[in-house]
Design an enzyme around this catalytic site. Structure first.
Site, PDB file in Angstrom:
ATOM      1  N   GLU A  40      80.674   5.432  28.297  1.00  0.00           N
ATOM      2  CA  GLU A  40      80.628   4.747  29.589  1.00  0.00           C
ATOM      3  C   GLU A  40      79.814   5.545  30.591  1.00  0.00           C
ATOM      4  OE1 GLU A  40      84.820   4.654  30.663  1.00  0.00           O
ATOM      5  OE2 GLU A  40      85.371   4.583  28.562  1.00  0.00           O
ATOM      6  N   HIS A  89      81.822   0.363  31.777  1.00  0.00           N
ATOM      7  CA  HIS A  89      82.897   0.725  30.833  1.00  0.00           C
ATOM      8  C   HIS A  89      82.659   0.034  29.473  1.00  0.00           C
ATOM      9  CE1 HIS A  89      86.809   1.584  29.265  1.00  0.00           C
ATOM     10  NE2 HIS A  89      87.307   1.985  30.416  1.00  0.00           N
TER      11      HIS A  89
HETATM   12  C1  BG6 Z   1      88.669   5.062  30.513  1.00  0.00           C
HETATM   13  C2  BG6 Z   1      89.469   6.201  31.071  1.00  0.00           C
HETATM   14  O1  BG6 Z   1      87.442   4.987  31.166  1.00  0.00           O
HETATM   15  O2  BG6 Z   1      89.387   3.839  30.741  1.00  0.00           O
HETATM   16  C3  BG6 Z   1      90.851   6.216  30.441  1.00  0.00           C
HETATM   17  O3  BG6 Z   1      88.800   7.424  30.832  1.00  0.00           O
HETATM   18  C4  BG6 Z   1      91.533   4.870  30.610  1.00  0.00           C
HETATM   19  O4  BG6 Z   1      91.620   7.252  31.026  1.00  0.00           O
HETATM   20  C5  BG6 Z   1      90.628   3.795  30.074  1.00  0.00           C
HETATM   21  O5  BG6 Z   1      92.771   4.889  29.914  1.00  0.00           O
HETATM   22  C6  BG6 Z   1      91.172   2.378  30.160  1.00  0.00           C
HETATM   23  O6  BG6 Z   1      91.587   2.061  31.438  1.00  0.00           O
HETATM   24  P1  BG6 Z   1      92.268   0.678  31.754  1.00  0.00           P
HETATM   25  O7  BG6 Z   1      92.559   0.667  33.217  1.00  0.00           O
HETATM   26  O8  BG6 Z   1      91.255  -0.381  31.381  1.00  0.00           O
HETATM   27  O9  BG6 Z   1      93.484   0.590  30.887  1.00  0.00           O
END
Ligand code: BG6
Length: 300
Positions: A264, A159
């Site tokens: 990501e 991510h």
């Molecule tokens: C991304 C998703 O990878 O992560 C989004 O596609 C999501 O939908 C984002 O909002 C952040 O997620 P989190 O759990 O870290 O708030």
């Protein structure tokens, strides 16, 4: 010293340039900084928690064994939190495995998980994360091993939050003609933009992106990053924009969405089925700079 282990983090420094280094938190094995010749390449929220109380908002959190929230209530990952448990457990630092480029490993297995998580996802597994840095290149490889006697299914995702000067100047290219699922409108379509641009909230899963394609992040005509993927078929592209950023307690400054984009690579549009005693691996390699490369179906 290329590898410095502190209590909660490890610093990995390029052998030829002491101004190029990675900082990796043991919590989540999250890379929270990639300094390159003194400049920061990753975005990290000013309100990110680095004390293990919640996943890090920024850097490169690791998503396993489920991306988002599992939609199938009968799936074994259904009880797990959004994006699973790899990003909110402390990994074991396994040490340095090679000198040049300096390469280190982190491991996560059932013994590192709390009992609640174990009950929610009772499989036997080993995750080994290998990280190296050299010059303009950062490499992260993940190996998932099923050490148990029953198969399990999982998603994986790096991510990655990139730091950019202003998101409205940024383009992400080489996703043209790729099938994508738009999470904001819950629709599937084919991407037609030769390069993606950003002017509102963006949350798309690009599926089965040909591994020969290099996804590039371009700022005002200059290539910032080239993203090479091995066995990571999908790529999520995300920017929360105004409202979503406001809703996230650990997202600061609120206008910080201008300075970030998430690209990501992972395996998230389907689940990987890993039979007992087998291994799976995936890798992202991020290279700074270079020329714009235009790849469409014609050249594949
Ligand atoms: C991304 C998703 O990878 O992560 C989004 O596609 C999501 O939908 C984002 O909002 C952040 O997620 P989190 O759990 O870290 O708030």
């Amino acid at each position: 010293m290329p590898v410095e282990e502190l209590e909660d983090r490890v610093i990995l420094t390029d052998v030829n340039d002491s101004n190029t280094k990675l900082t990796i938190l043991k919590f989540g094995a999250t890379i929270i900084s990639w300094h390159h010749q003194g400049e920061e390449n990753l975005w990290l929220s000013k309100a990110a928690k680095l004390d293990g109380s919640k996943p890090v908002r920024g850097g490169i959190p690791l998503v396993f064994p489920v991306f988002g929230k599992q939609k199938d209530p009968n799936h074994p990952t259904a009880k797990l939190p959004q994006h699973g448990f790899a990003r909110n457990n402390t990994w074991e630092f396994l040490g340095q495995i090679s000198e040049n480029p300096p390469t280190i490993q982190f491991g996560l297995g059932p013994e590192q998980l709390d009992e609640e998580t174990r009950l929610k996802w009772p499989f036997d597994f080993t995750l080994i994360l290998t990280v190296s840095i050299s010059g303009d290149k950062l490499v992260q490889k993940i190996e998932v091993e099923n050490t148990g006697s029953t198969p399990f299914e999982f998603n994986w995702l790096f991510h990655t939050y990139y730091h950019v000067e202003d998101i409205t100047d940024v383009l992400v290219n080489n996703l043209v003609d790729v099938s994508c699922y738009d999470q904001l409108i819950a629709e599937q379509y084919t991407e037609k933009a030769p390069a993606i641009s950003f002017h509102e909230e963006f949350d798309r899963i690009y599926q089965n992106v040909n591994p020969k394609r290099t996804i590039q992040i371009i700022d005002k005509g200059k290539v910032l990053y080239n993203l090479h993927r091995t066995n990571l078929q999908d790529s999520v592209v995300w920017n929360p924009w105004t409202k979503k950023a406001e809703g996230m307690g650990d997202f600061e400054p609120k206008l910080g969405f201008h300075n970030m984009v998430c690209v990501e690579p992972g395996h998230v549009s389907s689940m990987v089925l890993l039979p007992a005693k087998e291994k799976w691996s995936g890798q992202q390699e991020i290279v700074i700079g270079g020329e714009i490369k235009v790849q469409t179906n014609i050249y594949e």
